[in-house]
Design an enzyme around this catalytic site. Sequence first.
Site, PDB file in Angstrom:
ATOM      1  N   HIS A 137       0.821  -1.197   0.000  1.00  0.00           N
ATOM      2  CA  HIS A 137       0.000   0.000   0.000  1.00  0.00           C
ATOM      3  C   HIS A 137       0.862   1.256   0.000  1.00  0.00           C
ATOM      4  O   HIS A 137       0.585   2.210  -0.698  1.00  0.00           O
ATOM      5  CB  HIS A 137      -0.890   0.053   1.251  1.00  0.00           C
ATOM      6  CG  HIS A 137      -1.883  -1.047   1.347  1.00  0.00           C
ATOM      7  ND1 HIS A 137      -2.954  -1.149   0.493  1.00  0.00           N
ATOM      8  CD2 HIS A 137      -1.991  -2.078   2.223  1.00  0.00           C
ATOM      9  CE1 HIS A 137      -3.680  -2.211   0.840  1.00  0.00           C
ATOM     10  NE2 HIS A 137      -3.113  -2.792   1.882  1.00  0.00           N
ATOM     11  N   HIS A 171       3.744   5.883   8.696  1.00  0.00           N
ATOM     12  CA  HIS A 171       3.739   5.706   7.246  1.00  0.00           C
ATOM     13  C   HIS A 171       3.432   7.039   6.576  1.00  0.00           C
ATOM     14  O   HIS A 171       3.146   8.040   7.248  1.00  0.00           O
ATOM     15  CB  HIS A 171       2.712   4.636   6.825  1.00  0.00           C
ATOM     16  CG  HIS A 171       1.308   4.977   7.211  1.00  0.00           C
ATOM     17  ND1 HIS A 171       0.720   4.510   8.357  1.00  0.00           N
ATOM     18  CD2 HIS A 171       0.387   5.763   6.619  1.00  0.00           C
ATOM     19  CE1 HIS A 171      -0.514   4.979   8.447  1.00  0.00           C
ATOM     20  NE2 HIS A 171      -0.738   5.746   7.400  1.00  0.00           N
ATOM     21  N   HIS A 198       1.689   9.360   3.156  1.00  0.00           N
ATOM     22  CA  HIS A 198       0.705   9.502   2.080  1.00  0.00           C
ATOM     23  C   HIS A 198       1.178  10.599   1.140  1.00  0.00           C
ATOM     24  O   HIS A 198       1.558  11.677   1.587  1.00  0.00           O
ATOM     25  CB  HIS A 198      -0.668   9.892   2.638  1.00  0.00           C
ATOM     26  CG  HIS A 198      -1.296   8.836   3.485  1.00  0.00           C
ATOM     27  ND1 HIS A 198      -2.029   7.790   2.976  1.00  0.00           N
ATOM     28  CD2 HIS A 198      -1.291   8.656   4.822  1.00  0.00           C
ATOM     29  CE1 HIS A 198      -2.451   7.016   3.960  1.00  0.00           C
ATOM     30  NE2 HIS A 198      -2.013   7.514   5.090  1.00  0.00           N
ATOM     31  N   HIS A 229       1.713   9.782   9.111  1.00  0.00           N
ATOM     32  CA  HIS A 229       0.861   9.340  10.205  1.00  0.00           C
ATOM     33  C   HIS A 229       1.645   8.437  11.150  1.00  0.00           C
ATOM     34  O   HIS A 229       2.184   7.410  10.717  1.00  0.00           O
ATOM     35  CB  HIS A 229      -0.353   8.563   9.675  1.00  0.00           C
ATOM     36  CG  HIS A 229      -1.324   9.415   8.927  1.00  0.00           C
ATOM     37  ND1 HIS A 229      -2.294   8.870   8.091  1.00  0.00           N
ATOM     38  CD2 HIS A 229      -1.496  10.761   8.883  1.00  0.00           C
ATOM     39  CE1 HIS A 229      -3.007   9.860   7.578  1.00  0.00           C
ATOM     40  NE2 HIS A 229      -2.541  11.009   8.047  1.00  0.00           N
ATOM     41  N   THR A 252      -8.764   6.112   7.717  1.00  0.00           N
ATOM     42  CA  THR A 252      -9.005   6.746   6.421  1.00  0.00           C
ATOM     43  C   THR A 252      -9.166   5.746   5.279  1.00  0.00           C
ATOM     44  O   THR A 252      -9.315   6.150   4.124  1.00  0.00           O
ATOM     45  CB  THR A 252      -7.860   7.718   6.077  1.00  0.00           C
ATOM     46  OG1 THR A 252      -6.632   6.992   5.995  1.00  0.00           O
ATOM     47  CG2 THR A 252      -7.755   8.821   7.125  1.00  0.00           C
TER      48      THR A 252
END
Length: 243
Positions: free
Chosen positions: A75, A103, A105, A128, A207
């Site tokens: 991911h 991690h 985004h 995050h 999320t």
Amino acid sequence: MNYLPGSVSLHTWGYHHGIHPKHWKYLNPTCGGKQQSPIDMKTSKVKTDTRLWKFDFSKLSTSKNVKFEITNNGHTVQVRVISHGLEVSGGGLPGTYNVEQFHFHWGSEDKRESKHEINGKHFSMEMHVVMHFDRFSSVNESMNITYGLAVLGFLFDVGRHNHKFDEIITHLHDIEHKDDHVILTSFSLTSLFPSTDCFYRYYWSLTTPPCFESVIWTIFKEHIDISEFQSSETVPTSRKNTL
């Protein structure tokens, strides 16, 4: 909308691939809840809460020989804590929370964007730090418990080179395929943080599916700078998202 080098794993939920977020509720009914993250934070509607004292990050700063493992999980880029002792309290949290992983985004090279917005504005990237209530043993065990999870969110601006992220960014090419992982040289997690005195707080959800509404969200007002070169290094080649 994250990109990872070499990852071809397909998932049922997605943004540009797979089931679009507005249809996630058909995959996971909990994604149809009334308190779904992320949000656009309108600063004109922010209210000061005097109960939100400063965070106690002392355990993040003083823990010695902490081991981190950077992983391509199919991911996103995730950095997992593989030793114990990283605890966070204060900041209006109802107790002590244990850091399990952090991690990132980001978007594509032509549309880098954070999860959260402020006054309708996206930022170049978002980090995050995911924590679980210390009454539970893991994120998985606590994710369906009210206030079982707490996430520290940091927004990024493209600016000066940030050497604090060199240890992470230089290993991205070592994890080009799903399940690739590398042990990082030990560092203090708080060395990555900007000033943490001021933050936004709300109580909503994960999320991505399963979208449990169990998260205490903290988005820090002060942003992290990284250089244009570092930003481009964090945008490899195949698209996915995570928690």
